[in-house]
Design a protein around this motif. Structure first.
Motif, PDB file in Angstrom:
ATOM      1  N   TRP A  89     -10.867  78.131  31.357  1.00 26.07           N
ATOM      2  CA  TRP A  89     -10.542  77.973  29.951  1.00 26.07           C
ATOM      3  C   TRP A  89     -11.777  77.703  29.105  1.00 26.07           C
TER       4      TRP A  89
ATOM      5  N   LEU B 212      -8.175  79.573  19.074  1.00 24.06           N
ATOM      6  CA  LEU B 212      -6.789  79.843  19.446  1.00 24.06           C
ATOM      7  C   LEU B 212      -5.872  79.764  18.225  1.00 24.06           C
ATOM      8  N   ILE B 213      -6.079  78.769  17.382  1.00 21.59           N
ATOM      9  CA  ILE B 213      -5.278  78.652  16.159  1.00 21.59           C
ATOM     10  C   ILE B 213      -5.505  79.861  15.264  1.00 21.59           C
TER      11      ILE B 213
ATOM     12  N   GLU C 295      -4.306  73.810  11.219  1.00 20.74           N
ATOM     13  CA  GLU C 295      -5.561  73.417  11.842  1.00 20.74           C
ATOM     14  C   GLU C 295      -5.664  71.918  12.022  1.00 20.74           C
TER      15      GLU C 295
ATOM     16  N   GLU D  85     -12.771  76.027  20.924  1.00 21.81           N
ATOM     17  CA  GLU D  85     -11.746  76.845  21.592  1.00 21.81           C
ATOM     18  C   GLU D  85     -10.387  76.655  20.923  1.00 21.81           C
ATOM     19  N   LYS D  86     -10.082  75.424  20.548  1.00 25.38           N
ATOM     20  CA  LYS D  86      -8.808  75.154  19.876  1.00 25.38           C
ATOM     21  C   LYS D  86      -8.754  75.896  18.543  1.00 25.38           C
ATOM     22  N   ASN D  87      -9.827  75.816  17.774  1.00 23.81           N
ATOM     23  CA  ASN D  87      -9.856  76.501  16.478  1.00 23.81           C
ATOM     24  C   ASN D  87      -9.744  78.013  16.656  1.00 23.81           C
TER      25      ASN D  87
ATOM     26  N   TYR E  89     -14.210  72.056  23.187  1.00 22.95           N
ATOM     27  CA  TYR E  89     -12.759  72.004  23.086  1.00 22.95           C
ATOM     28  C   TYR E  89     -12.313  72.300  21.653  1.00 22.95           C
ATOM     29  N   GLN E  90     -12.957  71.665  20.683  1.00 19.95           N
ATOM     30  CA  GLN E  90     -12.594  71.899  19.288  1.00 19.95           C
ATOM     31  C   GLN E  90     -12.801  73.359  18.907  1.00 19.95           C
TER      32      GLN E  90
ATOM     33  N   SER F 246      -2.949  67.980  15.993  1.00 20.63           N
ATOM     34  CA  SER F 246      -3.621  67.770  17.269  1.00 20.63           C
ATOM     35  C   SER F 246      -2.966  68.580  18.370  1.00 20.63           C
ATOM     36  N   GLU F 247      -1.668  68.870  18.222  1.00 25.01           N
ATOM     37  CA  GLU F 247      -0.993  69.710  19.193  1.00 25.01           C
ATOM     38  C   GLU F 247      -0.510  70.965  18.484  1.00 25.01           C
ATOM     39  N   ILE F 248      -0.525  72.032  19.219  1.00 24.06           N
ATOM     40  CA  ILE F 248      -0.134  73.318  18.642  1.00 24.06           C
ATOM     41  C   ILE F 248       1.339  73.533  18.941  1.00 24.06           C
TER      42      ILE F 248
END
Length: 143
Positions: A93, A120-121, A134, A116-118, A113-114, A137-139
Motif C-alpha cells: 500500500w 485516494l479521496i 477531505e 496516499e489518503k488524499n 499516509y496523508q 479521518s475515515e472515508i
C-alpha cells in the motif's frame, strides 16, 4: 501450747512450702510461659514467610524460569518472520515508504499516509462517488 505448737509448725511448713513453690516452680513456670510466647511469635513469623510460596525463590523455580526463557528466545525469530510477512501488505500500500530492517518512525509514515489518503479521496471524487470529504479521518463511500 502443744496444740498451738503443732499448728504453728504446720502453718510454718505450709508457708515455707508456698514460698519454695513460688520461688522455684512459679518463677520457672513464668520463664516457660515467656519462652512459649516468644516461640509462638517466631512460629507466626515463620508461617508468614513459608505461606508465601510464590515469593520464595527456589532452585526448581529458577530452573523452570531459565527453561521457559530459552523456549521463548527460540520463538523470537518465528515471531519476527510472522510480522515481516504481515508487513508485506503495508509495503504494498505504501511503496514509497522505504522499509529495510528497521520499522519506519511515525514521522516517516504520517506524510506518506496523508499523501496516499488524499490521492485516494481525489480518485473517488473523480469517479463522482459522493459522501467523501477531505477533512474526514475515515472515508465513507455512499452513492
Amino acid at each position: 501450747m502443744k496444740k498451738n505448737l503443732v499448728l504453728m509448725i504446720m502453718s510454718g511448713s505450709i508457708i515455707i512450702a508456698l514460698v519454695v513453690f513460688y520461688l522455684l516452680v512459679f518463677s520457672y513456670y513464668q520463664a516457660i510461659s515467656e519462652n512459649r510466647a516468644r516461640l509462638k511469635n517466631y512460629q507466626d513469623e515463620l508461617n508468614k514467610i513459608t505461606s508465601k510460596k510464590e515469593d520464595v525463590v527456589s532452585d526448581k523455580w529458577i530452573k523452570q524460569y531459565e527453561e521457559r526463557h530459552k523456549e521463548l528466545n527460540k520463538e523470537i525469530p518465528d515471531c519476527k518472520n510472522y510480522y515481516i510477512e504481515i508487513d508485506k501488505a503495508l509495503e504494498r500500500w505504501f511503496p514509497r515508504l522505504n522499509i529495510t530492517t528497521v520499522a519506519p518512525s511515525r514521522e516517516d509514515f504520517k506524510p506518506i499516509y496523508q499523501s496516499e489518503k488524499n490521492n485516494l479521496i481525489k480518485q473517488l471524487k473523480d469517479k463522482k462517488i459522493y459522501g467523501v470529504s477531505e477533512g474526514e479521518s475515515e472515508i465513507s463511500v455512499t452513492k
